[in-house]
Design a protein around this motif. Structure first.
Motif, PDB file in Angstrom:
ATOM      1  N   LEU A  82     -16.494  -8.847  -8.716  1.00 27.28           N
ATOM      2  CA  LEU A  82     -15.226  -9.233  -9.354  1.00 27.28           C
ATOM      3  C   LEU A  82     -14.104  -9.182  -8.318  1.00 27.28           C
TER       4      LEU A  82
ATOM      5  N   HIS B 131     -13.748  -8.959 -15.442  1.00 26.44           N
ATOM      6  CA  HIS B 131     -14.999  -9.714 -15.312  1.00 26.44           C
ATOM      7  C   HIS B 131     -16.194  -8.802 -15.045  1.00 26.44           C
ATOM      8  N   TRP B 132     -17.200  -8.975 -15.837  1.00 30.81           N
ATOM      9  CA  TRP B 132     -18.510  -8.342 -15.680  1.00 30.81           C
ATOM     10  C   TRP B 132     -18.555  -6.841 -15.972  1.00 30.81           C
TER      11      TRP B 132
ATOM     12  N   GLU C  13     -18.375 -15.386  -9.592  1.00 29.39           N
ATOM     13  CA  GLU C  13     -17.225 -15.995 -10.274  1.00 29.39           C
ATOM     14  C   GLU C  13     -17.627 -17.321 -10.939  1.00 29.39           C
TER      15      GLU C  13
ATOM     16  N   HIS D  62     -19.698 -16.507 -13.962  1.00 30.84           N
ATOM     17  CA  HIS D  62     -18.845 -16.004 -15.047  1.00 30.84           C
ATOM     18  C   HIS D  62     -18.110 -17.149 -15.726  1.00 30.84           C
TER      19      HIS D  62
ATOM     20  N   CYS E 197     -20.529 -18.971 -17.957  1.00 28.64           N
ATOM     21  CA  CYS E 197     -20.810 -18.181 -19.169  1.00 28.64           C
ATOM     22  C   CYS E 197     -19.611 -18.245 -20.113  1.00 28.64           C
ATOM     23  N   LYS E 198     -18.418 -18.233 -19.528  1.00 27.49           N
ATOM     24  CA  LYS E 198     -17.201 -18.295 -20.344  1.00 27.49           C
ATOM     25  C   LYS E 198     -17.156 -19.613 -21.129  1.00 27.49           C
TER      26      LYS E 198
ATOM     27  N   SER F  38     -15.088 -12.432 -24.712  1.00 28.52           N
ATOM     28  CA  SER F  38     -15.818 -12.783 -23.497  1.00 28.52           C
ATOM     29  C   SER F  38     -17.253 -12.266 -23.570  1.00 28.52           C
TER      30      SER F  38
ATOM     31  N   GLU G 192     -18.717 -10.092 -21.964  1.00 28.80           N
ATOM     32  CA  GLU G 192     -18.862  -8.636 -21.847  1.00 28.80           C
ATOM     33  C   GLU G 192     -18.906  -7.947 -23.209  1.00 28.80           C
TER      34      GLU G 192
ATOM     35  N   VAL H 161     -26.352 -15.338 -19.927  1.00 32.17           N
ATOM     36  CA  VAL H 161     -26.446 -15.375 -18.456  1.00 32.17           C
ATOM     37  C   VAL H 161     -27.621 -16.272 -18.052  1.00 32.17           C
TER      38      VAL H 161
END
Ligand SMILES: [Zn+2]
Ligand SMILES: [Zn+2]
Length: 356
Positions: free
Chosen positions: A107, A117-118, A246, A249, A252-253, A286, A288, A299
């Motif tokens: 991140l 993030h994450w 990044e 992420h 995934c977002k 998100s 997470e 993922v």
């Protein structure tokens, strides 16, 4: 003597003992490989046969409790410096036990508040946790000479153990409670404390659960996911670096985003040949926030695109599964290849309109 007096006395005696021992605690175990700060603090208290709250008050004062916040994420100086001092450990090594070690690797910034993030949120409620932000590998805990919790288990994409090839768990297999190992001696005498590998609610042995293999949605994706977790576990940042994490992420977002109306999610499932899973996220939620099985699934979908990134991202865009502008939305530092690819989509989009 009543209980409150004996408790106060034990705190005072313990304080005197530590003062007379010099600057180190009588027992000062060092952090184990990739150990999380909170796990280490619990082990230090246990090694000194003192309750965690008692040790915390002696070291950090009566006005500061590390246990009402996520110290792995915040890494407060008051804790870092004191623990370095009383255990004879370099400050840099103590800091490594926090999640700050992932900044610049997994991140870009550690946020003080809000979602980072994450990093899995623990959702503190006083000294309790209502989130499922601490995961564990039952087999790692079983094989440990001294069981302890790893930093990597706080990372959202770390859904299976690269050493054992089995899924991590994010809750007690018996009662489903969150993992709150620092509560092992809360509301009980020190000689009645649970083990670090026991559930804080029902006392079940968290290690006592059959190994569960990850679902292989796609062989290539599973290979890539395994390589990613292996490299991450080994600390290798050559391929799986900040840019990579990044981009993953961001993908995934988009997959979980409501603004894309589930189109990319459904497109990916149709390409892989699986039925889309149903999940609900809060507005602006998100990846997470998702429980471990769904996180692993999302993922995996993101990684399907990254098996052949340029070709597959272009196909997804051409199939209208995702608008090109979503690729860069709120993405402040996209790697050049990714930004160039999106600008190419933009250009093709404009040409398409001109030719109409
Ligand atoms: Zn393991
Ligand atoms: Zn339980």
């Amino acid at each position: 003597m009543d209980f409150s007096k004996s408790k106060a006395l034990s705190i005072r005696i313990w304080g005197i003992i530590t003062c007379f021992q010099g600057k180190y605690l009588p027992a000062h175990p060092k952090p184990l490989q990739d150990e999380l700060l909170s796990s280490w603090l619990v082990r230090i208290a246990e090694a000194n046969a003192v309750k965690l709250h008692t040790m915390s008050r002696m070291l950090f004062g009566f006005n500061y409790s590390p246990w009402i916040r996520d110290i792995g994420r915040h890494g407060p100086d008051i804790v870092i410096n004191k623990i370095a001092e009383v255990t004879g450990t370099p400050v840099s090594r103590v800091r490594e036990t926090t999640l700050h070690g992932y900044v610049g690797w997994v991140l870009r910034h550690m946020r003080i508040s809000g979602q980072t993030h994450w990093i899995l949120p623990v959702k503190s409620k006083s000294a309790d946790r209502i989130g499922y932000g601490v995961q564990y590998c039952p087999q790692c805990l079983m094989e440990d000479e001294k069981p302890y919790y790893r930093r990597a288990w706080r990372i959202a994409f770390y859904a299976f153990c690269p050493k054992h090839g089995t899924m991590l768990r994010d809750s007690c297999p018996e009662c489903g409670a969150s993992i709150v190992f620092h509560r092992r001696d809360f509301n009980r005498d020190i000689d009645q404390a649970r083990e670090i590998y026991q559930c804080a609610k029902c006392e079940a042995d968290l290690r006592d659960v059959p190994p569960e293999k990850p679902i292989i949605y796609d062989q290539r994706v599973y290979g890539l996911y395994s390589a990613l977790l292996n490299d991450f576990h080994m600390g290798c940042r050559k391929k799986f670096n900040l840019s990579y994490f990044e981009v993953l992420h961001q993908l995934c977002k988009i997959i979980v985003s409501t603004s894309n109306k589930n189109q990319l999610h459904e497109y990916l499932c149709s390409k892989i040949g699986i039925v889309p899973k149903v999940f609900e996220l809060s507005k602006g939620g998100s990846i997470e926030e998702l429980r471990i099985d769904l996180r692993y699934y999302i993922v995996s979908l993101g990684l399907w695109l990254l098996v052949f990134p340029k070709r597959r991202l272009k196909s997804a865009w051409k199939a209208k599964a995702v608008r090109y502008n979503l690729f860069l939305r709120d993405f402040r530092h996209p790697p050049k290849w990714f930004a160039d690819m999106v600008w190419e989509f933009n250009r093709l989009n404009t040409c398409r309109k001109c030719n109409k």
